[in-house]
Design an enzyme around this catalytic site. Structure first.
Site, PDB file in Angstrom:
ATOM      1  N   ARG A 146       0.797  -1.220   0.000  1.00  0.00           N
ATOM      2  CA  ARG A 146       0.000   0.000   0.000  1.00  0.00           C
ATOM      3  C   ARG A 146       0.838   1.282   0.000  1.00  0.00           C
ATOM      4  O   ARG A 146       0.610   2.187  -0.815  1.00  0.00           O
ATOM      5  CB  ARG A 146      -0.911   0.043   1.252  1.00  0.00           C
ATOM      6  CG  ARG A 146      -2.137  -0.786   1.169  1.00  0.00           C
ATOM      7  CD  ARG A 146      -2.470  -1.332   2.543  1.00  0.00           C
ATOM      8  NE  ARG A 146      -1.504  -2.383   2.807  1.00  0.00           N
ATOM      9  CZ  ARG A 146      -1.718  -3.663   2.513  1.00  0.00           C
ATOM     10  NH1 ARG A 146      -2.885  -4.030   2.071  1.00  0.00           N
ATOM     11  NH2 ARG A 146      -0.791  -4.568   2.700  1.00  0.00           N
ATOM     12  N   THR A 147       1.777   1.361   0.935  1.00  0.00           N
ATOM     13  CA  THR A 147       2.487   2.630   1.126  1.00  0.00           C
ATOM     14  C   THR A 147       3.335   2.970  -0.096  1.00  0.00           C
ATOM     15  O   THR A 147       3.289   4.100  -0.598  1.00  0.00           O
ATOM     16  CB  THR A 147       3.357   2.565   2.397  1.00  0.00           C
ATOM     17  OG1 THR A 147       2.555   2.047   3.464  1.00  0.00           O
ATOM     18  CG2 THR A 147       3.888   3.919   2.776  1.00  0.00           C
TER      19      THR A 147
ATOM     20  N   LYS B  33      25.693  -5.093  -0.723  1.00  0.00           N
ATOM     21  CA  LYS B  33      27.162  -5.248  -0.696  1.00  0.00           C
ATOM     22  C   LYS B  33      27.754  -4.617   0.563  1.00  0.00           C
ATOM     23  O   LYS B  33      28.962  -4.449   0.656  1.00  0.00           O
ATOM     24  CB  LYS B  33      27.779  -4.573  -1.928  1.00  0.00           C
ATOM     25  CG  LYS B  33      27.313  -5.155  -3.252  1.00  0.00           C
ATOM     26  CD  LYS B  33      27.947  -4.360  -4.401  1.00  0.00           C
ATOM     27  CE  LYS B  33      27.286  -4.661  -5.725  1.00  0.00           C
ATOM     28  NZ  LYS B  33      27.600  -3.633  -6.726  1.00  0.00           N
TER      29      LYS B  33
ATOM     30  N   ARG C   1      11.224   3.951   3.975  1.00  0.00           N
ATOM     31  CA  ARG C   1      10.760   2.965   4.969  1.00  0.00           C
ATOM     32  C   ARG C   1      11.968   2.153   5.396  1.00  0.00           C
ATOM     33  O   ARG C   1      12.766   1.730   4.556  1.00  0.00           O
ATOM     34  CB  ARG C   1       9.697   2.044   4.381  1.00  0.00           C
ATOM     35  CG  ARG C   1       9.385   0.865   5.295  1.00  0.00           C
ATOM     36  CD  ARG C   1       8.203   0.056   4.860  1.00  0.00           C
ATOM     37  NE  ARG C   1       6.966   0.765   5.127  1.00  0.00           N
ATOM     38  CZ  ARG C   1       5.765   0.201   5.033  1.00  0.00           C
ATOM     39  NH1 ARG C   1       5.646  -1.080   4.687  1.00  0.00           N
ATOM     40  NH2 ARG C   1       4.681   0.889   5.285  1.00  0.00           N
TER      41      ARG C   1
ATOM     42  N   HIS D 202       4.524   5.843  11.724  1.00  0.00           N
ATOM     43  CA  HIS D 202       4.066   5.674  10.330  1.00  0.00           C
ATOM     44  C   HIS D 202       3.070   6.826  10.106  1.00  0.00           C
ATOM     45  O   HIS D 202       1.856   6.639  10.088  1.00  0.00           O
ATOM     46  CB  HIS D 202       3.394   4.309  10.187  1.00  0.00           C
ATOM     47  CG  HIS D 202       3.135   3.879   8.769  1.00  0.00           C
ATOM     48  ND1 HIS D 202       3.284   4.712   7.679  1.00  0.00           N
ATOM     49  CD2 HIS D 202       2.715   2.690   8.271  1.00  0.00           C
ATOM     50  CE1 HIS D 202       2.976   4.032   6.580  1.00  0.00           C
ATOM     51  NE2 HIS D 202       2.625   2.811   6.911  1.00  0.00           N
TER      52      HIS D 202
HETATM   53  N1   CP Z   1      -0.391  -0.115   5.940  1.00  0.00           N
HETATM   54  C1   CP Z   1       0.813  -0.332   5.374  1.00  0.00           C
HETATM   55  O1   CP Z   1       1.811   0.292   5.709  1.00  0.00           O
HETATM   56  O2   CP Z   1       0.826  -1.306   4.411  1.00  0.00           O
HETATM   57  P1   CP Z   1       2.111  -1.740   3.570  1.00  0.00           P
HETATM   58  O3   CP Z   1       3.072  -2.385   4.529  1.00  0.00           O
HETATM   59  O4   CP Z   1       1.588  -2.704   2.523  1.00  0.00           O
HETATM   60  O5   CP Z   1       2.699  -0.500   2.956  1.00  0.00           O
END
Ligand code: CP
Length: 309
Positions: free
Chosen positions: A54-55, A82, A104, A132
């Site tokens: 999603r993100t 590496k 992320r 998040h």
């Molecule tokens: N909600 C969320 O962060 O989903 P993903 O890990 O798929 O990005």
């Protein structure tokens, strides 16, 4: 602000400004009228050191809808494999003059550290158990659209609170907007000291759900359990999985949320997840694109102003 690293340092008025803009983008996306020149001439790099559906997809789509040049780094095939460090990787990309860096990372605090080393805007797409922020913002927009307001609601966050950056960001955001937050989890998955955030704590799902407006379910995050106690999925579903009977304790018009990825039959019954009268899970995904468009638009405005000064 220059970066979006967490909810912790956002003021309620900043949250409202961002949600208002995201609301207009949500409508523009439905009408196909998003302004394709807002981020024209800017380069966005997505660096995901941890899996995402999603993100990552919604940050990419958000950038493209507003006209940015979007590059997805494949961290699995990068020189991180590496032995290159996060910071050296970031400095290397920074030398290419990106404008927006979406990151992320599995380590809490890694994105904050990276933001200190680069001279573009950094957006935290999830760091370890820490924050998040865009997830909490898209959850807030979903709630506001479904309930008509984002204050004085009773909101239950249920499941693996201990390992959840989504829970942390949501507790902070919903608390800043003056909602009543109830946290429901087995004692082993409830972080110590969490009551300091002003939330009510429950270990009994039915008591915790009594009369709430919003039910937010969380996945068991086994990848962060570090060899600690992992509950049996059957037992967990029996005590903490959201099914029709447990949901009947919430208000009759309570909405059901889940940030995804979802494990059906573990933390949520599939029929509840698919019930279009209760579940807003797909709306959360839709709002994810709009919120990320708004976040990048606002940061780009600040970036342009800073460069012009
Ligand atoms: N909600 C969320 O962060 O989903 P993903 O890990 O798929 O990005």
């Amino acid at each position: 602000a220059r970066h979006l690293l967490g909810i912790e340092h956002l003021h309620p008025t900043e949250i409202t400004t961002l949600l208002d803009l995201a609301d207009t983008y949500a409508e523009a996306n439905r009408a196909g009228t998003a302004p394709r020149d807002r981020l024209a001439g800017l380069t966005q790099i997505n660096m995901f050191f941890e899996n995402s559906t999603r993100t990552q997809a919604s940050f990419e789509m958000a950038g493209k809808k507003l006209g940015a040049d979007v590059m997805n780094m494949s961290m699995q095939t990068s020189s991180v494999k590496k032995g290159e460090t996060l910071i050296d990787t970031a400095l290397t990309l920074n030398a290419m003059h990106p404008d927006l860096l979406v990151v992320r990372h599995p380590s809490s605090g890694a994105v904050d550290l990276l933001a200190q080393k680069v001279n573009c805007a950094v957006l935290n797409a999830g760091d370890g158990r820490h924050e998040h922020p865009t997830q909490a913002l898209l959850d807030a927009l979903t709630i506001r659209r479904a309930k008509g307001r984002l204050h004085r609601l009773s909101i239950a966050i249920c499941g693996d609170i201990a390992h959840s950056r989504v829970a942390r960001s949501n507790i902070m955001l919903l608390g800043k907007m003056e909602n009543r937050i109830r946290l429901i989890a087995p004692p082993t998955l409830m972080p110590t000291g969490i009551a300091d955030f002003g939330a009510e704590v429950f270990t009994d799902m039915r008591k915790g759900l009594e009369g709430v407006d919003v039910v937010m379910m969380l996945r068991l995050q086994k990848e962060r359990m570090d060899g600690g106690f992992i509950p049996s999925e059957r037992e967990y579903f029996h005590r903490y999985g959201l099914d029709a009977e447990k949901l009947s304790h919430a208000k009759p018009d309570a909405i059901v949320m889940h940030p995804g990825p979802m494990n059906r039959g573990v933390e949520i019954d599939g029929t509840i997840a698919d019930d279009i009268n209760r579940s807003v899970i797909q709306t959360q995904v839709e709002m994810g694109v709009a919120v990320r468009m708004a976040a990048m638009d606002l940061l780009a405005q600040n970036l342009r102003a800073a460069r012009a000064a």
